[in-house]
Design a protein around this motif. Structure first.
Motif, PDB file in Angstrom:
ATOM      1  N   ILE A  27       0.744   4.252  -2.838  1.00  0.00           N
ATOM      2  CA  ILE A  27       0.529   5.672  -2.522  1.00  0.00           C
ATOM      3  C   ILE A  27       1.648   6.525  -3.107  1.00  0.00           C
ATOM      4  CG2 ILE A  27       0.375   7.379  -0.659  1.00  0.00           C
ATOM      5  CD1 ILE A  27      -0.805   5.128   1.087  1.00  0.00           C
ATOM      6  N   LYS A  77       1.340   6.414  -7.073  1.00  0.00           N
ATOM      7  CA  LYS A  77       0.108   7.016  -7.585  1.00  0.00           C
ATOM      8  C   LYS A  77       0.105   8.524  -7.439  1.00  0.00           C
ATOM      9  CE  LYS A  77      -4.196   6.481  -9.100  1.00  0.00           C
ATOM     10  NZ  LYS A  77      -4.534   5.864 -10.409  1.00  0.00           N
ATOM     11  N   ASN A  78       0.712   9.015  -6.359  1.00  0.00           N
ATOM     12  CA  ASN A  78       0.691  10.452  -6.087  1.00  0.00           C
ATOM     13  C   ASN A  78       2.027  11.123  -6.382  1.00  0.00           C
ATOM     14  OD1 ASN A  78      -2.099  10.796  -4.732  1.00  0.00           O
ATOM     15  ND2 ASN A  78      -1.212   9.041  -3.679  1.00  0.00           N
ATOM     16  N   TYR A 114      -3.808  11.960   0.191  1.00  0.00           N
ATOM     17  CA  TYR A 114      -2.846  12.413  -0.812  1.00  0.00           C
ATOM     18  C   TYR A 114      -3.487  12.563  -2.191  1.00  0.00           C
ATOM     19  CZ  TYR A 114       1.155  11.941   2.338  1.00  0.00           C
ATOM     20  OH  TYR A 114       2.053  12.115   3.366  1.00  0.00           O
ATOM     21  N   SER A 115      -4.512  11.754  -2.464  1.00  0.00           N
ATOM     22  CA  SER A 115      -5.164  11.831  -3.775  1.00  0.00           C
ATOM     23  C   SER A 115      -6.112  13.019  -3.895  1.00  0.00           C
ATOM     24  CB  SER A 115      -5.924  10.526  -4.073  1.00  0.00           C
ATOM     25  OG  SER A 115      -7.039  10.381  -3.226  1.00  0.00           O
ATOM     26  N   LEU A 172      -4.586   3.220   4.088  1.00  0.00           N
ATOM     27  CA  LEU A 172      -5.758   3.308   3.210  1.00  0.00           C
ATOM     28  C   LEU A 172      -6.369   4.707   3.286  1.00  0.00           C
ATOM     29  CD1 LEU A 172      -7.422  -0.158   3.950  1.00  0.00           C
ATOM     30  CD2 LEU A 172      -6.145   0.503   1.906  1.00  0.00           C
ATOM     31  N   ARG A 219      -3.990   7.196   1.508  1.00  0.00           N
ATOM     32  CA  ARG A 219      -4.168   7.079   0.054  1.00  0.00           C
ATOM     33  C   ARG A 219      -5.225   8.076  -0.429  1.00  0.00           C
ATOM     34  NH1 ARG A 219      -7.919   3.597  -2.629  1.00  0.00           N
ATOM     35  NH2 ARG A 219      -7.443   3.409  -4.845  1.00  0.00           N
ATOM     36  N   LYS A 220      -6.280   8.232   0.330  1.00  0.00           N
ATOM     37  CA  LYS A 220      -7.341   9.173  -0.048  1.00  0.00           C
ATOM     38  C   LYS A 220      -6.918  10.619   0.194  1.00  0.00           C
ATOM     39  CE  LYS A 220     -10.167   5.912  -1.239  1.00  0.00           C
ATOM     40  NZ  LYS A 220     -10.577   5.739  -2.646  1.00  0.00           N
ATOM     41  N   LYS A 274     -13.659  10.666  -1.312  1.00  0.00           N
ATOM     42  CA  LYS A 274     -12.318  10.603  -0.726  1.00  0.00           C
ATOM     43  C   LYS A 274     -12.330  11.087   0.726  1.00  0.00           C
ATOM     44  CE  LYS A 274      -9.844  11.315  -5.098  1.00  0.00           C
ATOM     45  NZ  LYS A 274      -9.089  12.302  -5.911  1.00  0.00           N
ATOM     46  N   ILE A 310       0.838  -1.205   0.000  1.00  0.00           N
ATOM     47  CA  ILE A 310       0.000   0.000   0.000  1.00  0.00           C
ATOM     48  C   ILE A 310       0.870   1.251   0.000  1.00  0.00           C
ATOM     49  CG2 ILE A 310      -1.816   1.269   1.211  1.00  0.00           C
ATOM     50  CD1 ILE A 310      -2.690  -1.425   2.436  1.00  0.00           C
ATOM     51  N   SER A 311       1.977   1.211   0.753  1.00  0.00           N
ATOM     52  CA  SER A 311       2.905   2.346   0.759  1.00  0.00           C
ATOM     53  C   SER A 311       3.438   2.604  -0.641  1.00  0.00           C
ATOM     54  CB  SER A 311       4.077   2.065   1.712  1.00  0.00           C
ATOM     55  OG  SER A 311       3.637   1.917   3.042  1.00  0.00           O
TER      56      SER A 311
END
Length: 307
Positions: A62, A65-66, A110-111, A104, A107-108, A121, A58-59
């Motif tokens: 993130i 993706k960002n 940073y997005s 998790l 992730r939202k 988000k 997951i790290s």
């Protein structure tokens, strides 16, 4: 050399890092965590390791993706080295589970840099932080990171301020109903015992003192060096940098008040540490210095098993 090998993202890199993490895990079990062998104990250890791999995956998602770092694997390498260094973090189940759910939520957060699905988000970030708080109460502090992100990304309005709160309350309320239905309300209340400890004498142990000192020195130097450069960069880079720094601050607050100070609490700090130091390595013109720093973290991660 280590810096050159991890300078690019390759499929084999994650396999190598997962294998290295497994070696750290086995070393920690063999030296400090071994109990009477049973299939149940073996299944538990396997489950814990899967959680740690989940944390790593997951790290990585993130970060990529960002675009928190450039196209290299330094952040993942540092994540693994720091996990190996603060090996207690791999065996504190509530902290590991809380951090997986926190990721998790991060992730939202940073997005939020993109305007798509902002409402969802905000709710999701609050929801995951609420779930994390059920496992480790101090995790609730990260809800403030959502509001920091709203300020940084200029998304402040009444509805956006309310949505994270609704998200946080939802899993907490569901768990309360569950406990109430099964007559275990005390379990719910026990989740919200904000025990704290401001005695830092345990950090005098060389196993913690050396890696904490080196990590702090590296991250402080990185922040001091990078911040002036980021201030003249594009708006997206500046915003991401501010969120990472606030992420680091909230993690430091949790560590400062953590009731148990044995190194497991450092798991809250590993993600922002890795991102910040990786960005410093990206701008460093000296390959020798990159290698020196990475080898230093590698040596630290090995030495703690023998100190």
């Amino acid at each position: 050399m280590i810096a050159n090998f991890f300078n690019k993202t390759k499929p084999i890199v994650f396999f190598i890092l997962a294998s290295l993490l497994f070696v750290y895990y086995i070393l920690a079990i063999a030296n400090f965590k071994f109990e009477a062998f049973s299939f149940l104990w073996l299944a538990q250890q396997f489950g814990f390791f899967v959680l740690i791999i989940g944390f790593l995956l997951i790290s990585s998602f993130i970060i990529k993706k960002n675009t928190l770092t450039q196209n290299n694997s330094y952040a993942l390498l540092l994540l693994v080295l720091l996990l190996g260094t603060f090996y207690e973090a791999m065996f504190d189940v509530p902290i590991v589970i809380a951090n997986v759910f926190l990721l998790l939520g991060f992730r939202k957060v940073y997005s939020l840099r993109t305007i798509s699905a902002t409402k969802l988000k905000l709710f999701d970030a609050g929801f995951w932080f609420g779930v994390a708080a059920l496992f480790y109460a101090w995790s609730i502090i990260f809800v403030l990171l959502i509001y920091v992100a709203l300020i940084i990304f200029e998304r402040i309005n009444v509805k956006n301020l309310i949505r994270p709160i609704v998200g946080v309350i939802t899993p907490i309320f569901i768990y309360f109903i569950y406990c109430f239905a099964f007559g275990s309300v005390n379990d719910f209340y026990n989740c919200w015992e904000f025990n704290f400890n401001v005695n830092y004498t345990s950090y005098n142990n060389l196993k913690l003192l050396l890696p904490i000192s080196v990590s702090l020195a590296a991250v402080i130097w990185s922040i001091v060096t990078l911040t002036p450069k980021v201030s003249v960069s594009g708006i997206h880079i500046k915003r991401a940098w501010r969120i990472v720094l606030n992420h680091l601050i909230f993690a430091a607050i949790i560590i400062a008040f953590a009731p148990i100070k044995n190194g497991s609490e450092m798991l809250f700090m590993i993600f922002p540490f890795s991102v910040i130091i990786t960005n410093y390595l990206r701008i460093s013109p000296s390959e020798n210095f990159k290698n020196l720093l990475l080898y230093l973290f590698l040596i630290l991660s090995i030495s703690v098993y023998f100190l």
